[in-house]
Design a protein around this motif. Structure first.
Motif: not given
Length: 281
Positions: A217-219, A180-181, A240-243, A210-211
């Motif tokens: 999944a907002a970001r 994340a950093a 889209d796939v990850q959402t 985040d997931l």
């Protein structure tokens, strides 16, 4: 006229508006006479746009045309290296890793002839991505850190963003905080230099974190909307796939179908084979 429309395309590319840039550059290419030197500048810019958008087939078409125009000009090794780097990037977007590696090898040959440290850092950053795609995380991290060191010293923000993205992806399986950093730094660098497409990619990676951390999944959706608005369609398909995957994990199978189908449609259209297989799954 071709030179003026080329400038329109360059400004659109700089703003991250890939769809607008592609339209303008296609117009400039149509306006330019076959032997006009401006055609080389037009095809360089157009191949950059197409490789960033993930339009692999057109990127290959324009890239090969450009390389034919450049020929064996002893004064153009840097331009040939850049052309091969764009071909490698387009192949990477389509997850065609052997093809990406072959184009990268050609780019390194010409970059060595040009003796350009920044060009070498671009090759290292892309080489890190190709190594990661081939499953060699150790080589990917080594190349990415080498590219980042040059990018920070020579102030090349787009190379820094690409290197940080790979570093974050290498860290992600073992240390979410370190990953994340790296992604946050890439996001900040992209924002500070107006690099919209790299900001989208960093936001995408932060949404993935985040997931993995149990969030929403907002970001990812924010990144998807921004990717679509800029014409970065390969990135939009992956988002889209990850959402869809996030919705499936939350037992929202019906809601997951819409983004999965959108991803499959984009992946089919632009030959993104790995993304298509995941979307269908």
């Amino acid at each position: 006229a071709a030179a003026l429309v080329l400038e329109v395309g360059r400004r659109a590319l700089h703003a991250g508006a890939l769809a607008s840039a592609e339209t303008a550059l296609d117009r400039a290419r149509a306006l330019a006479a076959g032997d006009d030197p401006v055609i080389v500048d037009v095809e360089e810019c157009l191949s950059e746009v197409l490789s960033l958008a993930g339009k692999r087939d057109r990127a290959v078409e324009i890239g090969k045309s450009l390389l034919a125009r450049l020929g064996d000009d002893p004064g153009a090794p840097a331009r040939r290296a850049e052309a091969h780097l764009r071909l490698s990037r387009a192949a990477s977007a389509a997850t065609r890793w052997p093809e990406a590696a072959a184009s990268l090898a050609q780019a390194r040959v010409h970059a060595a002839q040009a003796d350009d440290e920044v060009l070498g850092s671009r090759a290292d950053a892309l080489g890190a991505l190709v190594a990661l795609g081939a499953g060699d995380r150790e080589a990917a991290a080594r190349l990415a850190r080498a590219a980042l060191a040059v990018a920070e010293r020579m102030d090349v923000p787009e190379v820094a963003c690409q290197a940080l993205e790979v570093i974050g992806r290498c860290e992600r399986p073992r240390d979410l905080d370190a990953a994340a950093a790296a992604f946050r730094t890439a996001y900040d660098v992209a924002g500070a230099h107006g690099l919209t497409l790299w900001r989208v990619r960093a936001l995408h990676e932060l949404g993935t974190i985040d997931l993995l951390a149990g969030g929403d999944a907002a970001r990812l959706e924010e990144a998807r909307q921004l990717a679509l608005s800029q014409g970065a369609l390969a990135t939009a398909a992956v988002l889209d796939v990850q959402t869809a995957a996030a919705l499936v994990m939350q037992d929202d199978a019906e809601l997951a179908l819409a983004p999965a189908r959108r991803a499959a449609a984009l992946a089919r259209r632009y030959g993104l084979e790995q993304t298509l297989s995941v979307a269908l799954g």
